[in-house]
Every structure is written in C-alpha cells, then in structure tokens.
Enzyme design. Structure first.
Site, PDB file in Angstrom:
ATOM      1  N   PHE A  96      49.007 -66.994  14.083  1.00 36.49           N
ATOM      2  CA  PHE A  96      50.170 -66.118  13.932  1.00 36.49           C
ATOM      3  C   PHE A  96      50.070 -65.287  12.656  1.00 36.49           C
ATOM      4  CE2 PHE A  96      52.100 -69.294  16.815  1.00 36.49           C
ATOM      5  CZ  PHE A  96      52.559 -68.423  17.785  1.00 36.49           C
TER       6      PHE A  96
ATOM      7  N   GLU B 277      58.116 -84.226  20.645  1.00 34.17           N
ATOM      8  CA  GLU B 277      57.929 -83.537  21.911  1.00 34.17           C
ATOM      9  C   GLU B 277      56.896 -84.253  22.778  1.00 34.17           C
ATOM     10  OE1 GLU B 277      59.291 -79.017  20.690  1.00 34.17           O
ATOM     11  OE2 GLU B 277      57.242 -79.602  20.236  1.00 34.17           O
TER      12      GLU B 277
END
Lengths: 449, 449
Positions: B7, B163
């Site tokens: 990113f 998660e």
C-alpha cells in the site's frame, strides 16, 4: 469400492446413489479437478479454486458413499482387496477409475524440466515459470539470454498442447504488452512441436488445417513432423526435416502423451502400449466380473465404430455411469433373491469433440457437423461451463471469461513461491538506463554530493 | 526509487504520477497483495488471485514508473545506492516501503511449525494443513491422535488472529459438518492464545469484550494472559494462570507479531524494538532528507494523538502518498529553478478501525463511534471490497462473499501439493467399518469365494 474421484469415479458413485450398498471412494487428492480447463490455470486465466471442488462436498448428500482421501497403492484381484495406507481393504465390487499420468516415452528424467499438465501443482508451476520468464526478460540485457527467456516450447499438438500454445500466444501478444516497458512482446516465440504432420490429429483434416492457421495467426510456430530428442532446464533438442537442432527456451511444457497409472498393471490382465487396461464388453476385466476399469485407465474399442473410446470427460462419465449401474442392478437383484441379469454391452455415444485455440478461434465436430470460429468458441465455452461442478464455479468462471473477453486481461497473473525471482545473466547497469527505451531522460538536479 | 509494492509503495508511486522523474519500483514479488484479506485465503474462502494484482498491471498506465521484480538486498544512504542482484543502483530520492515480516521474538526455529500470515505461500500452506487435518481425523481411529488432529492453536489475538480463529471456527462447525461422516465437528478445538488480558487490545475495552463473546459463541477457546513457551510439529507448550501445559495440535498459526524487515537497520538511524525505523516529522530519516520510510517499516508517533501510526493499510497509504507528494513538489520546484518549499509535517488521519469475527459478527470504531454486529460486518465487507485493487477482484470477491453468506460454503477447499496426504497413526481396519457410525451394514451377498 471406487478408486478415483475424476469424472469416471464420480459418475460411478452417482449411479450407485440409490443402491443399498456401502460405497467407498478413494482419491489421493481431496478435490475433483476439471482437467479440461487446467490449461487456463496454467495460463493465468482461472484460479485452481474455480475448476476444482472437494470430492466429499460433491458427494455430501449421498449418504451411502464414504469419501476417503488416501492413495490406493496395490490391488489384489484374487484376494479381492486393495491396499491403502499399508493395509488391506476388502471389496465386493471394484470400480477402478484411477486415470492416467504424463507419459515421457522412457525419458522420465525430462519430467522435471518439462512438466505435464495433470495436477493443480503442475499448472501453478507452469504459470509461475511462464510469468517469471517475462520478468526475467524485462531486466535481462544479455541478448541471447533475453531471447531464450522469451522462448517457450510446447510438446504435443493434441487439444492440451494446442490450447496451451494459443493461450500463451494471446497473453504474450495482448495481455502483457502494455505492462512490460523494456521487452518487445512481438519477439516472444511460442513453438508447438509434434511428430504428426498436423495439429489435433484426432479431428478431421480440414479442422486441423483451420486450427493450424488460427495458431499461426496468433504467432505460434508449428514444428510438425518434428520429434524431441532431448530436454533440459535450458531448453530442448529437436529433430525434423531440416535435421537436428538445439533451442534455448525458458520453458518446455509436455503435452505429448499420457499413460494409464501403474495400478492397472496389477490387475494381471492385458495392458495396451499406453498402459491402459483392456476391458471386456461390460468394462470388467476377463475372469473378474466384479472388477471394472473406466475412464482414461481403460482401453475399450467400440464394437460399432471400431474406434477406442477417447480419453475425454464424456468417455469417463459414460463408462463410470455404466459400471455403477451394472453394480447397482446386480446388488438389488441379489437383495431380492433373484439371479443377476445378463450384463449389457457398453456402447460409447460420441457427443462430439471441440478444441479452442483462442479468442473467437475454436473448432468443433458434432455428429459429422464440422464448424469453427466464433460459433465453435461459444459452444466450447458454454459446454465447459455446463460441465463444471457446482453453481458457484460456473458463476465465477463465466464472470472471469466475460471479463477476459471484454478486457483481454488475465485475472490470475501471480508468481508465488519465495524462491521465484528473476536471475538475469547480465542485469541492467542502473534503473534510469533500464528505462531508456521508453522514458525520457530525467531533468533532475545533478546529485547533491 | 521506491522499494516495496504494498500500500505504501503504490501510494508513493501514484503520488509521483505527474512528476517529471524516472520512478523505479522494486518488489521481490510480481504482485501487490491485499494482506487484510489474506486470512480468507488461509481459510478457503478466497483464491489468491482474488486479493492480489500484478504490480506492473496496476502501474501500467503510469509511464514514468518502471516496475522491477527484484529484491533490494542492501541500502547505502551515504553512497545513495541500493543493491539489487549484487549490483548498485543510484537514487536521488529513496522511498522505503519494504514492510514487515513475522516476528517470533527470538524463537525463529518455531517458524516452520507455526507459519505466519504474510505471503500467499504461507496462506496456502495454512489452508492445506487445516483441511488436511480434517481428512486425517476422518480416518484416524486412535482417539488421542484424532483429538490432536482436530486441535488448532492461533497465537496472537490481534485482528489477524481473531479473524483467523473466527473463520476456522465457522468452517469447522458449519461448512465441514455435513461433509465428514466419521468425525464430530463439535469436538474441534480452536484456541486463541495471547499474553494480553483481552482480545483486540488496540480497540476500546467494550469492543474487545464483545469480540471475545462473539468468538466464544463460535466455540473458540480464549486463552488470555497466556504465553507460548515452545512450539513444535506436534503442538505447543503454553504457560498461564494455571501453570505450564502441553497441547497436541494439528496446526499452530503465528499471528503474535510482526517486525520491520532487516533492510531498515541498514539506514544507520534509530530503530525501535519492533525493528521499525524512527522517522522525522516529514517521514525522512535524520540527516538524509532524500530517504523516506513509510508503512509498516516506519515508526511514526503522531504529534497530536501521541499514538504511533498503526500498521494498517490506511497508515501505509497516507504515509506513502505524503512522501511521494513531498518528492514530487521538490522535483518540480527545482525544475522551475526555485528552492524546494519547507517540508510539511505528516499527520495521520485515523479513518477508524474494524475487525470481523464471523458471519454478522464484527466490531468497528469510527471517529469515536463504536458499534458491532451486522452493521459493523456490513461496513467491514464494503470497505474491504472498496480497497481491493481492480474492478474484477471487487466483482469476484463480492460474488464469493454473497455466495458464502447464502450457503455457508467455502469456495476454495483445496489441498494442493502431491506430498499432502493423511497419515493416520491407526488407520481404520476396513472401509465398511469406517462407515459404521452412519452407514447401515450392507446386505450384500457373502463374498463369492
């Protein structure tokens, strides 16, 4: 007992769905693989997950069927046992649908340098090596090495070889062109090599010619009447009309032949040159009515057409279904105390065959009707989506294909594995020189030193 | 020169799109990876191709940017060169966005047995080992071994660990239940281990509690205030309130920490405990205004909130963009013969943070607003699709998620790699016995012998 979760094994299992029997399906993989589309995984169009489904998921509603992920290593037809994890398992009926493996015609040492296209791992390996070759060529300043990095050889001009060659040509010429600044994708060489004098020899000559023209229009070099005499990590040696020569290539892909898995030889029956088990009219083996062999592992010459049942999904499905039904009928007969009925003769129904070369380029032969171009391309796409297992896979593959058709893009251009990095013979001296061909020299201030 | 195609690196490259400069972006992978969704690859929900895109494809329209697939092995800030493929490359500006790697706190020998979740290869490895454990348990008749095969330990209760744990619990309890006949999926143990006293410690306490309850409602065992003292192929040893104990587990997943890549240490500047480079207000390193460090490799404490910029996509994007713009402004100033303007101070804008535990279970913290349940789940899904690169990926991921939501299915339950087969300690004696619990004994005729 069913050995193999391919088209043949699954068809047999489905045919036994209502039988009052304990069905056990063994496969060394946990997934059924739609092999006809494996070349699209190898060419970055689809993800493995799009063309494979867990066998136990496919059969989860079939309560009488057990799925066991394990390799069947031996078969003893006299003791009526198979060996799994060094342990004998007894069967009353055996349906052997273990398929075929890549055949190197006695040159197994080539397998490392020239992978076949039978498993997901092989397809991923081919994809990574293909894409890595372009990354290599992009930063390679040694001309010979760069040329070699952009040379790919596909051995075998059957459907797999033709589809691979066409797809690789399309990616090189169209998909990758805009993304690589320092290599001229028109210099990419994709060679399709076969000893035969035409591509797709199982099709009618005029379709072969059409496919050949389509391939050449995509820039594929056809080396027909040419045999491969050696393969190594750096390329291969071929022998054809103009004698023997060496080709340096980044990648050699082996689509030249398959052979029945060794398990077939353990049945003690007759085996053909391709390692396939020669089966009787009812697909059982002589002397063992309780042992059936179906799919790519079976050699069955059709009594009507005198042609062998082709090693395609349709052949495996029809054979598997036939064997499964035969077993189901005999079980229910015995359970009603009746003698089993006379066994029927397996007859293969040819639903036609097709091959795709690329965008709007395909050939089809359906019940004597021969056609090509966009209609064949569309028919091919629809039929392949239809035969995919699972609505989700159909949906995703259709989406990917429409996307690919509209954008010329390839969705899955990933090089995975930490050890896969370009190793140029002569790396470029400096990034600003790497960019020379396309990028105007910068007007940066001289370095502040 | 930009190092890293994550990113941060991509944001920096985009910010330089209009600069009259030669930009070279180096990455050892050919693809940008959307790491926030990598755990969904590890849990068979998505294919790698859905969350990754080729870096040169992402930047193909940016003509001033060269993408080079190669690892930067050294940086010499005094000579202003980086070393790539054993060769020095000169730069005028360097933006280091090389990211972080998994941190084992001095126990690197654990890495083989307890992989982290940073690369596609690791995610695929985790997926295969997880699915293989169920295949193993299905045919394991040794009770202890079967229990171990169904025990999974996740170390680290940050977003990744939470998660992973939630997703693994959902697959075990829901997706796989119908497919496995001989194991009781309610006996699956998924442990989430952390030294902290609550999960997701970076969130507000009440959200941590909610996430903890959600996890427990999915059957995840929370072992908080617990440290890992040893890890091997067969399990791990932990130490908590009730002393030290050993847990036999099929798989240990390491989500306990990351550390800046070693490249950061070569800058000669200050490094924090996490291997991150401590950067100045303008994200450059002291004494070298031409060297910027952004993303997970940078340690930047926000002057306003006094909090470090978190190691999330938003942090990397904002830092990368800031560095890229700073460089662009200075280049254009010099090109117009003007002195470069005073450098600005980087300020991180917290766009909020969220984590998903499972179906309709998530927590979110956006500008002081805290919420959970379905709204957070939906917000999480939308934002993650939004930040995926490429319309195609967004489309496919959305399709997969809707499918998953409707069917509880997981699309990519594939075990790949030829060497991955179950090896039970005590395999079942016979397939018809394997089926005992569920399948009624067959009424087949006694074997014809």
């Amino acid at each position: 007992m069913i050995v193999g979760g391919g088209f043949g094994g699954l068809a047999a299992a489905h045919a036994l769905a209502k039988a009052e029997a304990e069905v056990a399906l063994f496969d060394r993989h946990n997934h059924h693989l739609f092999q006809p589309l494996l070349y699209q995984v190898a060419t970055a169009a689809l993800s493995p997950g799009n063309i494979a489904a867990p066998i136990r998921k496919i059969l989860s509603r079939q309560k009488n069927c057990d799925v066991i992920m394990a390799e069947v290593t031996d078969v003893d037809v006299d003791a009526r046992t198979v060996t799994v994890i060094d342990q004998p398992y007894a069967y009353d009926y055996l349906i052997l649908a273990a398929g075929a493996c890549t055949e190197y015609f006695g040159n197994d040492r080539w397998s490392a340098a020239a992978p076949g296209l039978k498993t997901i791992s092989e397809a991923i390996d081919v994809r990574c090596r293909f894409l890595l070759a372009f990354e290599q060529a992009e930063i390679e300043t040694d001309e010979a090495a760069r040329r070699a990095a952009l040379t790919f050889a596909i051995v075998g001009a059957g459907p797999t070889g033709v589809e691979m060659a066409g797809a690789m040509a399309e990616i090189s010429r169209q998909t990758l062109r805009a993304d690589f600044r320092h290599l001229d994708t028109s210099t990419v060489r994709i060679m399709l090599i076969d000893a035969a004098d035409r591509v797709l020899p199982t099709f009618a000559p005029q379709l072969s010619q059409r496919a050949g023209r389509d391939l050449e229009s995509l820039g594929v070099e056809l080396l027909l009447g040419t045999t491969v005499v050696d393969v190594d990590d750096a390329g291969l040696a071929i022998e054809g009309a103009e004698g023997r020569r060496r080709i340096d290539a980044a990648q050699v892909i082996w689509a030249a032949g398959v052979r029945g898995v060794p398990l077939g030889e353990q049945l003690g029956g007759e085996i053909d040159r391709g390692g396939r088990v020669i089966v009787s009219d009812d697909l059982s083996i002589p002397g063992h009515p309780e042992v059936f062999v179906v799919g790519d592992l079976a050699r069955r010459v059709d009594p009507l057409s005198k042609k062998p049942v082709p090693g395609v999904a349709q052949g495996a499905i029809q054979m598997g279904r036939f064997a499964g039904r035969t077993v189901a009928v005999e079980i229910s007969a015995r359970q009603r105390g009746k003698p089993p009925p006379e066994r029927r003769v397996f007859v293969y129904r040819d639903r036609g065959s097709m091959a795709t070369i690329g965008r709007n380029k395909a050939i089809a032969e359906v019940r004597g009707l021969r056609f090509g171009g966009f209609p064949a391309f569309l028919a091919w796409a629809l039929i392949h989506i239809l035969f995919l297992i699972g609505f989700r896979n159909r949906l995703i593959v259709m989406t990917e294909w429409i996307w690919m058709f509209l954008t010329f893009g390839r969705g899955v251009r990933l090089i995975t594995g930490e050890d896969r990095v370009p190793r140029p013979v002569r790396p470029p001296p400096d990034p600003r020189l790497v960019g020379r061909e396309r990028i105007p020299p910068a007007t940066l201030p001289s370095r502040r030193r």
